[in-house]
Design a protein around this motif. Structure first.
Motif, PDB file in Angstrom:
ATOM      1  N   UNK A 384      -2.835   3.559  -2.128  1.00  0.00           N
ATOM      2  CA  UNK A 384      -1.309   3.116  -1.984  1.00  0.00           C
ATOM      3  C   UNK A 384      -1.234   2.404  -0.440  1.00  0.00           C
ATOM      4  N   UNK A 385      -1.824   3.134   0.395  1.00  0.00           N
ATOM      5  CA  UNK A 385      -2.512   1.860   1.414  1.00  0.00           C
ATOM      6  C   UNK A 385      -2.882   0.631   1.239  1.00  0.00           C
ATOM      7  N   UNK A 386      -4.046   1.164   0.493  1.00  0.00           N
ATOM      8  CA  UNK A 386      -5.075   0.002  -0.220  1.00  0.00           C
ATOM      9  C   UNK A 386      -4.188  -1.099  -0.659  1.00  0.00           C
ATOM     10  N   UNK A 387      -3.553  -1.066  -1.375  1.00  0.00           N
ATOM     11  CA  UNK A 387      -3.355  -1.690  -2.207  1.00  0.00           C
ATOM     12  C   UNK A 387      -2.486  -2.527  -2.010  1.00  0.00           C
ATOM     13  N   UNK A 388      -1.527  -2.094  -1.100  1.00  0.00           N
ATOM     14  CA  UNK A 388      -0.165  -2.691   0.044  1.00  0.00           C
ATOM     15  C   UNK A 388      -1.403  -3.591   0.939  1.00  0.00           C
ATOM     16  N   UNK A 389      -2.143  -3.215   1.281  1.00  0.00           N
ATOM     17  CA  UNK A 389      -2.644  -4.047   2.550  1.00  0.00           C
ATOM     18  C   UNK A 389      -3.034  -5.046   1.417  1.00  0.00           C
ATOM     19  N   UNK A 390      -3.501  -5.024   0.555  1.00  0.00           N
ATOM     20  CA  UNK A 390      -3.942  -6.181  -0.747  1.00  0.00           C
ATOM     21  C   UNK A 390      -2.786  -7.547  -0.786  1.00  0.00           C
ATOM     22  N   UNK A 391      -1.823  -6.539  -1.358  1.00  0.00           N
ATOM     23  CA  UNK A 391      -0.712  -7.072  -1.440  1.00  0.00           C
ATOM     24  C   UNK A 391      -0.038  -8.126  -0.368  1.00  0.00           C
ATOM     25  N   UNK A 392       0.496  -7.238   1.025  1.00  0.00           N
ATOM     26  CA  UNK A 392       0.075  -7.884   2.041  1.00  0.00           C
ATOM     27  C   UNK A 392      -1.148  -9.209   2.250  1.00  0.00           C
ATOM     28  N   UNK A 393      -2.032  -8.659   1.852  1.00  0.00           N
ATOM     29  CA  UNK A 393      -2.894 -10.000   2.405  1.00  0.00           C
ATOM     30  C   UNK A 393      -2.986 -11.362   1.314  1.00  0.00           C
ATOM     31  N   UNK A 394      -2.598 -10.828   0.261  1.00  0.00           N
ATOM     32  CA  UNK A 394      -2.009 -11.794  -0.895  1.00  0.00           C
ATOM     33  C   UNK A 394      -1.188 -13.023  -0.199  1.00  0.00           C
ATOM     34  N   UNK A 395       0.287 -12.576   0.396  1.00  0.00           N
ATOM     35  CA  UNK A 395       0.751 -13.327   0.988  1.00  0.00           C
ATOM     36  C   UNK A 395       0.535 -14.183   2.235  1.00  0.00           C
ATOM     37  N   UNK A 396      -0.390 -13.611   2.641  1.00  0.00           N
ATOM     38  CA  UNK A 396      -1.116 -14.249   3.851  1.00  0.00           C
ATOM     39  C   UNK A 396      -0.820 -13.972   4.909  1.00  0.00           C
ATOM     40  N   UNK A 401     -11.900  -7.394   5.664  1.00  0.00           N
ATOM     41  CA  UNK A 401     -12.161  -6.229   5.066  1.00  0.00           C
ATOM     42  C   UNK A 401     -12.422  -5.442   6.792  1.00  0.00           C
ATOM     43  N   UNK A 402     -12.629  -5.856   7.411  1.00  0.00           N
ATOM     44  CA  UNK A 402     -13.179  -5.109   8.740  1.00  0.00           C
ATOM     45  C   UNK A 402     -11.772  -4.387   9.564  1.00  0.00           C
ATOM     46  N   UNK A 403     -11.150  -5.652   9.372  1.00  0.00           N
ATOM     47  CA  UNK A 403      -9.489  -4.747  10.016  1.00  0.00           C
ATOM     48  C   UNK A 403      -8.917  -3.442   9.026  1.00  0.00           C
ATOM     49  N   UNK A 404      -9.309  -4.017   7.741  1.00  0.00           N
ATOM     50  CA  UNK A 404      -7.865  -2.846   6.724  1.00  0.00           C
ATOM     51  C   UNK A 404      -9.680  -1.721   7.000  1.00  0.00           C
TER      52      UNK A 404
END
Length: 518
Positions: A384-396, A401-404
Protein backbone atom coordinates in the motif's frame (compact mmCIF):
# COMPACT_ATOMS: atom_id res chain seq x y z
CA UNK A 1 -57.95 30.79 -13.36
CA UNK A 2 -58.32 27.09 -12.84
CA UNK A 3 -61.54 26.86 -14.95
CA UNK A 4 -59.91 28.85 -17.75
CA UNK A 5 -56.97 26.43 -17.82
CA UNK A 6 -59.25 23.40 -18.02
CA UNK A 7 -61.33 24.98 -20.78
CA UNK A 8 -58.23 25.88 -22.80
CA UNK A 9 -56.91 22.35 -22.40
CA UNK A 10 -60.18 20.85 -23.61
CA UNK A 11 -60.37 23.14 -26.65
CA UNK A 12 -56.70 22.52 -27.50
CA UNK A 13 -57.35 18.78 -27.34
CA UNK A 14 -60.26 19.08 -29.79
CA UNK A 15 -58.10 21.20 -32.09
CA UNK A 16 -55.33 18.59 -32.06
CA UNK A 17 -57.79 15.82 -32.82
CA UNK A 18 -58.51 17.34 -36.23
CA UNK A 19 -54.87 17.87 -37.26
CA UNK A 20 -52.33 15.59 -38.83
CA UNK A 21 -49.61 14.00 -36.67
CA UNK A 22 -46.89 15.00 -39.12
CA UNK A 23 -47.59 18.69 -38.73
CA UNK A 24 -47.68 18.83 -34.94
CA UNK A 25 -45.14 16.19 -33.86
CA UNK A 26 -42.60 18.76 -32.62
CA UNK A 27 -40.79 16.05 -30.63
CA UNK A 28 -39.70 14.26 -33.78
CA UNK A 29 -36.49 15.42 -35.44
CA UNK A 30 -34.73 13.10 -37.89
CA UNK A 31 -31.44 14.89 -37.16
CA UNK A 32 -31.68 14.29 -33.41
CA UNK A 33 -32.06 10.84 -31.81
CA UNK A 34 -35.32 10.60 -29.86
CA UNK A 35 -34.53 7.41 -27.98
CA UNK A 36 -31.57 7.63 -25.58
CA UNK A 37 -28.97 4.91 -26.00
CA UNK A 38 -26.19 3.54 -23.87
CA UNK A 39 -23.38 5.13 -25.86
CA UNK A 40 -24.66 8.71 -25.54
CA UNK A 41 -25.83 8.34 -21.94
CA UNK A 42 -22.68 6.82 -20.47
CA UNK A 43 -20.00 9.51 -20.76
CA UNK A 44 -21.72 12.21 -18.63
CA UNK A 45 -22.24 9.68 -15.83
CA UNK A 46 -18.53 9.69 -14.94
CA UNK A 47 -18.52 13.45 -14.46
CA UNK A 48 -21.47 13.11 -12.08
CA UNK A 49 -19.47 10.76 -9.85
CA UNK A 50 -16.70 13.28 -9.41
CA UNK A 51 -19.11 16.18 -9.00
CA UNK A 52 -20.91 14.65 -6.05
CA UNK A 53 -17.79 13.75 -4.10
CA UNK A 54 -15.89 16.95 -4.75
CA UNK A 55 -18.79 19.33 -4.11
CA UNK A 56 -19.51 17.74 -0.74
CA UNK A 57 -15.82 17.57 0.15
CA UNK A 58 -16.03 21.31 0.77
CA UNK A 59 -17.54 20.35 4.12
CA UNK A 60 -16.60 16.72 4.74
CA UNK A 61 -12.89 17.47 4.20
CA UNK A 62 -12.94 19.50 7.42
CA UNK A 63 -14.62 16.78 9.45
CA UNK A 64 -12.04 14.17 8.46
CA UNK A 65 -9.25 16.78 8.82
CA UNK A 66 -7.92 16.51 5.31
CA UNK A 67 -8.23 20.30 5.19
CA UNK A 68 -8.91 23.13 7.57
CA UNK A 69 -10.21 26.62 6.89
CA UNK A 70 -8.52 29.99 6.78
CA UNK A 71 -10.79 31.20 9.59
CA UNK A 72 -11.41 29.62 12.98
CA UNK A 73 -14.71 28.11 14.14
CA UNK A 74 -15.90 27.23 10.64
CA UNK A 75 -19.11 25.23 11.05
CA UNK A 76 -17.82 22.19 9.16
CA UNK A 77 -14.72 21.97 11.36
CA UNK A 78 -16.99 21.87 14.42
CA UNK A 79 -18.96 18.98 12.83
CA UNK A 80 -21.99 21.18 12.19
CA UNK A 81 -24.49 21.68 9.39
CA UNK A 82 -26.14 24.51 7.46
CA UNK A 83 -29.87 24.76 8.07
CA UNK A 84 -32.13 25.37 5.07
CA UNK A 85 -29.36 24.75 2.57
CA UNK A 86 -28.42 22.19 -0.06
CA UNK A 87 -24.82 22.40 1.14
CA UNK A 88 -23.49 18.86 1.70
CA UNK A 89 -26.35 17.44 -0.39
CA UNK A 90 -24.52 16.91 -3.68
CA UNK A 91 -23.88 13.19 -3.20
CA UNK A 92 -27.64 12.85 -2.66
CA UNK A 93 -28.28 14.78 -5.88
CA UNK A 94 -25.77 12.64 -7.77
CA UNK A 95 -27.38 9.40 -6.66
CA UNK A 96 -30.99 10.32 -7.38
CA UNK A 97 -30.67 12.86 -10.18
CA UNK A 98 -27.23 12.89 -11.81
CA UNK A 99 -27.00 9.08 -12.07
CA UNK A 100 -30.50 8.07 -11.04
CA UNK A 101 -32.82 7.27 -13.92
CA UNK A 102 -29.99 7.67 -16.42
CA UNK A 103 -28.48 4.42 -15.18
CA UNK A 104 -31.89 2.79 -15.53
CA UNK A 105 -32.09 3.96 -19.16
CA UNK A 106 -28.65 2.52 -19.90
CA UNK A 107 -29.63 -0.83 -18.38
CA UNK A 108 -32.94 -0.89 -20.27
CA UNK A 109 -31.42 0.05 -23.64
CA UNK A 110 -28.40 -2.24 -23.29
CA UNK A 111 -30.51 -5.18 -22.16
CA UNK A 112 -32.76 -4.85 -25.20
CA UNK A 113 -29.70 -4.75 -27.47
CA UNK A 114 -27.96 -7.55 -25.52
CA UNK A 115 -24.98 -5.27 -24.86
CA UNK A 116 -24.24 -6.85 -21.51
CA UNK A 117 -21.02 -4.94 -20.92
CA UNK A 118 -23.01 -1.69 -20.86
CA UNK A 119 -25.46 -3.34 -18.44
CA UNK A 120 -22.53 -4.30 -16.22
CA UNK A 121 -21.10 -0.77 -16.35
CA UNK A 122 -24.39 0.79 -15.25
CA UNK A 123 -24.81 -1.76 -12.46
CA UNK A 124 -21.28 -1.06 -11.20
CA UNK A 125 -21.92 2.68 -11.10
CA UNK A 126 -25.24 2.08 -9.35
CA UNK A 127 -23.56 -0.12 -6.75
CA UNK A 128 -20.88 2.53 -6.17
CA UNK A 129 -23.52 5.23 -5.85
CA UNK A 130 -25.67 3.32 -3.35
CA UNK A 131 -22.57 2.51 -1.27
CA UNK A 132 -21.32 6.08 -1.27
CA UNK A 133 -24.73 7.59 -0.55
CA UNK A 134 -25.55 5.34 2.40
CA UNK A 135 -22.03 5.70 3.86
CA UNK A 136 -22.51 9.46 3.71
CA UNK A 137 -26.17 9.80 4.72
CA UNK A 138 -27.13 6.61 6.57
CA UNK A 139 -30.76 5.64 5.95
CA UNK A 140 -31.71 6.51 2.38
CA UNK A 141 -34.50 5.86 -0.12
CA UNK A 142 -33.81 2.58 -1.88
CA UNK A 143 -36.83 0.44 -2.78
CA UNK A 144 -39.14 3.27 -3.87
CA UNK A 145 -36.44 5.54 -5.29
CA UNK A 146 -37.36 5.42 -8.96
CA UNK A 147 -41.02 4.47 -8.83
CA UNK A 148 -43.09 6.71 -11.15
CA UNK A 149 -46.09 8.75 -9.93
CA UNK A 150 -44.90 8.67 -6.33
CA UNK A 151 -44.73 11.81 -4.17
CA UNK A 152 -43.64 10.37 -0.82
CA UNK A 153 -40.60 8.11 -0.62
CA UNK A 154 -39.98 5.99 2.44
CA UNK A 155 -36.48 5.54 3.84
CA UNK A 156 -34.72 2.18 4.01
CA UNK A 157 -32.16 1.10 6.63
CA UNK A 158 -28.47 0.69 5.86
CA UNK A 159 -28.44 -3.15 5.91
CA UNK A 160 -30.85 -3.16 2.96
CA UNK A 161 -28.63 -0.80 1.00
CA UNK A 162 -25.50 -2.79 1.78
CA UNK A 163 -27.23 -5.94 0.53
CA UNK A 164 -28.28 -4.18 -2.67
CA UNK A 165 -24.68 -3.10 -3.33
CA UNK A 166 -23.57 -6.73 -3.05
CA UNK A 167 -26.35 -7.86 -5.40
CA UNK A 168 -25.58 -5.23 -8.03
CA UNK A 169 -21.80 -5.73 -7.92
CA UNK A 170 -22.19 -9.47 -8.37
CA UNK A 171 -24.66 -9.02 -11.23
CA UNK A 172 -22.27 -6.57 -12.84
CA UNK A 173 -19.44 -9.10 -12.60
CA UNK A 174 -21.67 -11.72 -14.21
CA UNK A 175 -22.54 -9.40 -17.09
CA UNK A 176 -18.92 -8.48 -17.71
CA UNK A 177 -18.05 -12.17 -17.87
CA UNK A 178 -20.71 -12.97 -20.47
CA UNK A 179 -19.50 -14.02 -23.90
CA UNK A 180 -22.89 -14.05 -25.60
CA UNK A 181 -24.85 -11.06 -26.85
CA UNK A 182 -23.66 -8.03 -28.79
CA UNK A 183 -21.47 -6.20 -26.29
CA UNK A 184 -17.97 -5.58 -27.59
CA UNK A 185 -14.93 -3.72 -26.33
CA UNK A 186 -14.85 -1.62 -29.51
CA UNK A 187 -18.46 -0.53 -29.07
CA UNK A 188 -18.07 0.48 -25.43
CA UNK A 189 -14.54 1.91 -25.47
CA UNK A 190 -15.41 5.42 -26.80
CA UNK A 191 -18.04 5.90 -24.09
CA UNK A 192 -16.02 4.35 -21.26
CA UNK A 193 -13.84 7.25 -20.11
CA UNK A 194 -12.19 5.23 -17.34
CA UNK A 195 -11.43 1.71 -18.55
CA UNK A 196 -12.00 2.04 -22.34
CA UNK A 197 -14.19 -1.05 -22.44
CA UNK A 198 -11.80 -3.33 -20.55
CA UNK A 199 -14.12 -5.86 -18.91
CA UNK A 200 -11.38 -7.28 -16.67
CA UNK A 201 -10.77 -3.89 -15.07
CA UNK A 202 -14.48 -3.35 -14.49
CA UNK A 203 -14.63 -6.72 -12.75
CA UNK A 204 -11.75 -5.64 -10.51
CA UNK A 205 -13.58 -2.42 -9.69
CA UNK A 206 -16.64 -4.41 -8.64
CA UNK A 207 -14.54 -6.58 -6.35
CA UNK A 208 -13.11 -3.39 -4.89
CA UNK A 209 -16.66 -2.27 -4.09
CA UNK A 210 -17.33 -5.64 -2.45
CA UNK A 211 -14.13 -5.28 -0.40
CA UNK A 212 -15.17 -1.81 0.79
CA UNK A 213 -18.65 -3.03 1.60
CA UNK A 214 -17.49 -6.08 3.58
CA UNK A 215 -14.65 -4.34 5.41
CA UNK A 216 -16.92 -1.62 6.76
CA UNK A 217 -18.69 -4.23 8.91
CA UNK A 218 -15.94 -4.73 11.49
CA UNK A 219 -18.38 -4.15 14.35
CA UNK A 220 -20.79 -6.86 13.18
CA UNK A 221 -20.79 -10.48 14.26
CA UNK A 222 -20.81 -11.64 10.64
CA UNK A 223 -17.69 -9.65 9.67
CA UNK A 224 -15.48 -12.01 7.70
CA UNK A 225 -11.91 -10.77 7.20
CA UNK A 226 -11.09 -13.75 4.98
CA UNK A 227 -13.87 -12.72 2.61
CA UNK A 228 -12.51 -9.17 2.55
CA UNK A 229 -9.07 -10.52 1.65
CA UNK A 230 -10.61 -12.67 -1.09
CA UNK A 231 -12.36 -9.63 -2.59
CA UNK A 232 -9.20 -7.53 -2.33
CA UNK A 233 -7.16 -10.17 -4.15
CA UNK A 234 -9.66 -10.00 -7.03
CA UNK A 235 -9.78 -6.20 -7.04
CA UNK A 236 -7.33 -3.58 -8.38
CA UNK A 237 -3.90 -5.19 -8.71
CA UNK A 238 -1.79 -2.14 -9.61
CA UNK A 239 -2.11 1.60 -10.20
CA UNK A 240 -2.91 0.75 -13.81
CA UNK A 241 -6.30 -0.44 -12.54
CA UNK A 242 -7.14 2.79 -10.69
CA UNK A 243 -10.62 4.17 -11.32
CA UNK A 244 -9.90 7.81 -12.16
CA UNK A 245 -12.43 10.12 -13.81
CA UNK A 246 -10.52 12.31 -16.29
CA UNK A 247 -10.74 16.07 -16.70
CA UNK A 248 -9.77 18.06 -19.80
CA UNK A 249 -8.84 21.11 -17.73
CA UNK A 250 -9.18 23.67 -20.52
CA UNK A 251 -12.25 25.60 -19.30
CA UNK A 252 -14.20 25.99 -16.09
CA UNK A 253 -16.80 23.56 -17.42
CA UNK A 254 -14.38 20.67 -17.98
CA UNK A 255 -11.72 21.42 -15.36
CA UNK A 256 -11.04 19.65 -12.08
CA UNK A 257 -13.29 21.05 -9.34
CA UNK A 258 -10.16 21.43 -7.20
CA UNK A 259 -8.12 23.18 -9.91
CA UNK A 260 -7.23 26.89 -10.09
CA UNK A 261 -9.62 27.48 -13.00
CA UNK A 262 -12.55 26.59 -10.75
CA UNK A 263 -11.01 28.50 -7.84
CA UNK A 264 -12.92 26.60 -5.14
CA UNK A 265 -10.28 25.79 -2.51
CA UNK A 266 -8.27 28.96 -1.99
CA UNK A 267 -9.53 29.33 1.59
CA UNK A 268 -8.72 25.72 2.52
CA UNK A 269 -5.58 24.90 4.52
CA UNK A 270 -3.48 21.76 4.99
CA UNK A 271 -3.98 20.28 8.45
CA UNK A 272 -1.70 19.64 11.37
CA UNK A 273 -2.67 15.95 11.29
CA UNK A 274 -1.51 15.47 7.70
CA UNK A 275 1.65 17.55 8.17
CA UNK A 276 2.54 15.57 11.28
CA UNK A 277 2.10 12.25 9.50
CA UNK A 278 4.24 13.30 6.55
CA UNK A 279 6.89 14.99 8.71
CA UNK A 280 7.12 12.06 11.09
CA UNK A 281 6.51 14.44 13.98
CA UNK A 282 3.42 12.52 15.12
CA UNK A 283 5.40 9.30 15.45
CA UNK A 284 6.54 8.23 18.89
CA UNK A 285 9.50 6.39 17.37
CA UNK A 286 13.04 7.78 17.12
CA UNK A 287 14.90 8.05 13.82
CA UNK A 288 11.85 8.65 11.65
CA UNK A 289 12.56 10.51 8.44
CA UNK A 290 10.61 12.86 6.20
CA UNK A 291 8.11 11.10 3.99
CA UNK A 292 9.27 11.39 0.35
CA UNK A 293 5.67 12.18 -0.63
CA UNK A 294 5.56 15.28 1.54
CA UNK A 295 6.82 17.90 -0.89
CA UNK A 296 4.64 16.55 -3.69
CA UNK A 297 1.48 16.63 -1.59
CA UNK A 298 1.80 19.67 0.69
CA UNK A 299 3.80 22.90 0.94
CA UNK A 300 5.90 24.76 3.48
CA UNK A 301 4.97 28.20 4.77
CA UNK A 302 6.96 31.13 3.36
CA UNK A 303 9.57 30.73 6.13
CA UNK A 304 10.25 27.14 5.03
CA UNK A 305 8.47 25.45 7.96
CA UNK A 306 5.67 22.95 7.27
CA UNK A 307 2.59 23.94 9.23
CA UNK A 308 -1.02 22.86 9.37
CA UNK A 309 -4.25 23.99 10.98
CA UNK A 310 -5.85 22.35 13.97
CA UNK A 311 -9.61 21.68 14.04
CA UNK A 312 -11.68 24.87 14.43
CA UNK A 313 -10.00 26.55 17.41
CA UNK A 314 -6.80 24.50 17.51
CA UNK A 315 -3.32 25.52 16.35
CA UNK A 316 -2.26 27.96 15.08
CA UNK A 317 -5.17 29.69 16.80
CA UNK A 318 -5.61 32.97 14.98
CA UNK A 319 -6.92 33.74 11.53
CA UNK A 320 -3.81 35.77 10.72
CA UNK A 321 -1.59 32.76 11.39
CA UNK A 322 -3.92 30.44 9.51
CA UNK A 323 -3.46 32.57 6.41
CA UNK A 324 0.28 31.86 6.54
CA UNK A 325 -0.46 28.15 6.08
CA UNK A 326 -0.62 27.01 2.43
CA UNK A 327 -3.81 25.91 0.75
CA UNK A 328 -3.90 22.70 -1.36
CA UNK A 329 -2.49 24.65 -4.31
CA UNK A 330 0.58 25.43 -2.24
CA UNK A 331 0.08 29.16 -1.70
CA UNK A 332 -1.05 31.36 1.19
CA UNK A 333 -3.53 34.18 1.79
CA UNK A 334 -6.20 32.62 -0.46
CA UNK A 335 -4.15 33.28 -3.57
CA UNK A 336 -4.67 31.41 -6.81
CA UNK A 337 -1.19 30.45 -7.95
CA UNK A 338 -2.19 29.84 -11.55
CA UNK A 339 -2.19 26.58 -13.46
CA UNK A 340 1.60 26.40 -13.91
CA UNK A 341 2.30 26.27 -10.18
CA UNK A 342 -0.27 23.77 -8.90
CA UNK A 343 0.66 20.36 -7.53
CA UNK A 344 -0.67 16.84 -7.07
CA UNK A 345 -4.45 16.26 -7.44
CA UNK A 346 -5.23 19.96 -7.66
CA UNK A 347 -4.19 20.70 -11.24
CA UNK A 348 -6.90 21.71 -13.71
CA UNK A 349 -6.47 18.55 -15.77
CA UNK A 350 -5.92 16.17 -12.84
CA UNK A 351 -8.35 13.27 -12.75
CA UNK A 352 -10.61 12.43 -9.81
CA UNK A 353 -9.68 9.12 -8.13
CA UNK A 354 -12.75 7.07 -7.22
CA UNK A 355 -10.83 3.94 -6.20
CA UNK A 356 -7.09 3.20 -6.14
CA UNK A 357 -4.80 0.21 -5.76
CA UNK A 358 -3.22 1.58 -2.53
CA UNK A 359 -6.67 1.76 -0.93
CA UNK A 360 -7.32 -1.89 -1.77
CA UNK A 361 -3.98 -2.92 -0.25
CA UNK A 362 -4.73 -1.10 2.99
CA UNK A 363 -8.18 -2.70 3.12
CA UNK A 364 -6.46 -6.08 2.75
CA UNK A 365 -3.87 -5.18 5.40
CA UNK A 366 -6.57 -4.16 7.87
CA UNK A 367 -8.59 -7.33 7.29
CA UNK A 368 -5.51 -9.56 7.55
CA UNK A 369 -4.45 -7.84 10.77
CA UNK A 370 -7.89 -8.40 12.26
CA UNK A 371 -7.65 -12.03 11.14
CA UNK A 372 -4.33 -12.28 13.02
CA UNK A 373 -2.53 -13.02 9.77
CA UNK A 374 0.28 -10.59 10.50
CA UNK A 375 2.56 -11.76 7.70
CA UNK A 376 -0.11 -11.08 5.09
CA UNK A 377 -1.06 -7.80 6.77
CA UNK A 378 2.55 -6.64 6.71
CA UNK A 379 2.95 -7.52 3.04
CA UNK A 380 -0.20 -5.59 2.07
CA UNK A 381 0.80 -2.66 4.31
CA UNK A 382 4.13 -2.32 2.48
CA UNK A 383 2.48 -2.73 -0.92
CA UNK A 384 0.00 0.00 0.00
CA UNK A 385 2.78 2.44 0.89
CA UNK A 386 4.85 1.61 -2.19
CA UNK A 387 1.74 1.81 -4.36
CA UNK A 388 0.93 5.27 -3.08
CA UNK A 389 4.50 6.51 -3.50
CA UNK A 390 4.22 5.36 -7.12
CA UNK A 391 0.81 7.08 -7.43
CA UNK A 392 2.20 10.37 -6.09
CA UNK A 393 5.34 10.12 -8.20
CA UNK A 394 3.35 9.72 -11.42
CA UNK A 395 1.67 13.05 -10.72
CA UNK A 396 5.14 14.64 -10.43
CA UNK A 397 7.80 15.46 -9.52
CA UNK A 398 9.23 11.94 -9.71
CA UNK A 399 10.25 10.50 -6.33
CA UNK A 400 13.66 8.90 -6.66
CA UNK A 401 14.19 5.22 -5.92
CA UNK A 402 16.85 6.23 -3.39
CA UNK A 403 14.41 8.42 -1.41
CA UNK A 404 11.72 5.78 -1.64
CA UNK A 405 14.02 3.03 -0.41
CA UNK A 406 15.45 5.14 2.41
CA UNK A 407 11.95 5.81 3.67
CA UNK A 408 10.90 2.18 3.44
CA UNK A 409 13.99 1.15 5.47
CA UNK A 410 13.51 3.84 8.12
CA UNK A 411 11.66 3.81 11.43
CA UNK A 412 8.84 5.67 9.71
CA UNK A 413 7.78 2.31 8.25
CA UNK A 414 7.48 -0.78 10.40
CA UNK A 415 10.25 -3.24 9.58
CA UNK A 416 8.60 -6.49 10.65
CA UNK A 417 5.19 -8.11 10.89
CA UNK A 418 5.68 -8.54 14.63
CA UNK A 419 5.88 -4.78 15.22
CA UNK A 420 3.01 -3.80 12.90
CA UNK A 421 -0.01 -2.16 14.54
CA UNK A 422 -3.49 -1.33 13.31
CA UNK A 423 -2.62 2.37 13.70
CA UNK A 424 0.29 1.93 11.27
CA UNK A 425 -2.10 0.59 8.64
CA UNK A 426 -4.90 3.10 9.13
CA UNK A 427 -2.62 6.16 9.28
CA UNK A 428 -0.83 5.17 6.10
CA UNK A 429 -4.25 4.67 4.53
CA UNK A 430 -5.19 8.19 5.69
CA UNK A 431 -2.18 9.57 3.79
CA UNK A 432 -3.01 7.52 0.69
CA UNK A 433 -6.64 8.67 0.65
CA UNK A 434 -5.88 12.35 1.28
CA UNK A 435 -7.31 14.70 -1.31
CA UNK A 436 -9.79 12.25 -2.84
CA UNK A 437 -11.03 9.47 -0.51
CA UNK A 438 -13.21 11.71 1.64
CA UNK A 439 -16.16 9.36 2.22
CA UNK A 440 -14.04 6.22 2.68
CA UNK A 441 -11.81 7.96 5.23
CA UNK A 442 -14.90 9.09 7.12
CA UNK A 443 -16.16 5.50 7.08
CA UNK A 444 -12.88 4.42 8.71
CA UNK A 445 -13.09 7.11 11.38
CA UNK A 446 -16.70 6.27 12.24
CA UNK A 447 -16.39 2.49 12.20
CA UNK A 448 -13.67 2.96 14.83
CA UNK A 449 -15.89 5.58 16.51
CA UNK A 450 -13.20 8.23 16.04
CA UNK A 451 -11.10 8.00 19.22
CA UNK A 452 -13.36 5.56 21.09
CA UNK A 453 -12.45 2.37 19.20
CA UNK A 454 -14.51 -0.41 17.69
CA UNK A 455 -16.62 -3.07 19.40
CA UNK A 456 -13.51 -5.20 20.04
CA UNK A 457 -11.48 -2.39 21.58
CA UNK A 458 -9.26 -1.59 18.58
CA UNK A 459 -8.48 2.11 18.61
CA UNK A 460 -6.07 3.12 15.81
CA UNK A 461 -6.81 6.86 15.82
CA UNK A 462 -6.32 7.51 19.54
CA UNK A 463 -3.57 10.06 20.02
CA UNK A 464 -3.71 11.19 16.39
CA UNK A 465 -7.19 12.43 15.53
CA UNK A 466 -8.07 15.51 17.61
CA UNK A 467 -11.61 16.83 17.98
CA UNK A 468 -12.39 20.55 17.92
CA UNK A 469 -12.39 22.23 21.30
CA UNK A 470 -16.12 22.91 20.94
CA UNK A 471 -18.63 21.09 18.78
CA UNK A 472 -21.39 22.78 16.80
CA UNK A 473 -24.24 24.00 19.02
CA UNK A 474 -26.75 21.38 17.81
CA UNK A 475 -24.42 18.45 18.43
CA UNK A 476 -24.82 18.06 22.17
CA UNK A 477 -21.08 17.52 22.49
CA UNK A 478 -21.05 14.68 19.92
CA UNK A 479 -19.14 14.35 16.64
CA UNK A 480 -20.83 14.18 13.26
CA UNK A 481 -21.86 10.72 12.07
CA UNK A 482 -23.86 11.45 8.91
CA UNK A 483 -24.92 14.28 6.65
CA UNK A 484 -28.56 15.15 6.27
CA UNK A 485 -30.41 14.35 3.04
CA UNK A 486 -30.59 17.09 0.44
CA UNK A 487 -32.69 19.96 1.72
CA UNK A 488 -34.69 20.85 -1.39
CA UNK A 489 -35.88 17.33 -2.08
CA UNK A 490 -36.35 15.91 1.41
CA UNK A 491 -37.03 18.76 3.84
CA UNK A 492 -39.29 20.56 1.36
CA UNK A 493 -41.07 17.67 -0.39
CA UNK A 494 -40.56 14.51 1.69
CA UNK A 495 -40.50 15.71 5.28
CA UNK A 496 -43.09 13.28 6.65
CA UNK A 497 -41.02 10.30 5.56
CA UNK A 498 -37.85 11.92 6.83
CA UNK A 499 -39.40 12.48 10.27
CA UNK A 500 -39.76 8.71 10.70
CA UNK A 501 -35.97 8.28 10.82
CA UNK A 502 -35.40 11.34 13.03
CA UNK A 503 -34.35 13.68 10.23
CA UNK A 504 -36.24 16.64 11.69
CA UNK A 505 -34.23 16.55 14.92
CA UNK A 506 -31.51 19.15 15.35
CA UNK A 507 -28.94 16.50 16.27
CA UNK A 508 -29.85 14.00 13.55
CA UNK A 509 -26.40 14.37 12.01
CA UNK A 510 -24.87 12.91 15.21
CA UNK A 511 -26.89 9.67 15.09
CA UNK A 512 -24.47 6.78 14.77
CA UNK A 513 -24.42 4.74 11.61
CA UNK A 514 -25.59 1.15 11.61
CA UNK A 515 -22.11 -0.03 10.66
CA UNK A 516 -20.57 1.79 13.66
CA UNK A 517 -22.61 -0.16 16.19
CA UNK A 518 -22.21 -3.73 17.47
Amino acid sequence: MKRRYILFTALFGIFLAGCSKEFFDVNSDPATPQTPNSKTLTMPLFAQMGRGIQFDSRYLSHVVQFWGRNTSNYFAETHGWLQGSDASGEIWRTNYFGLGLNLGLVIEDATQKQEYNFVGLAQALRAWSWQTTTDYHGDIILKQAFEPNRYVFEYDPQPDVYAEVVRLANESITNFKRTDGNGTVAAMAPSDLVYQGNNAKWIKFNYGLLARNANTLINKANYDPKKVIEFADLALSSNDDNFIVPNDGSTTSNANFFGPLRNNIGTFRQTRLLVGLLNGSLSLLPDTIIDPRRNNMITASPDGIFRGTGPATGDPGTDALRNRIPNPWGVTANNNAGAANIKYLFKDAAGIPIMTYPEIQFIKAEAAFRDNNLTLAYDAYRKGILGHIDFVSKLGPVISNANRDAYMLSASVKQSAATLTLADIMLQKFIAMWGHGFVETWVDLRKYNYNEGDSKGNNPYLGYFVFPTTFFADNGGKPAQRYRPRYNSEYIWNLEALKKVGGENSDYHTYKMWFSQP
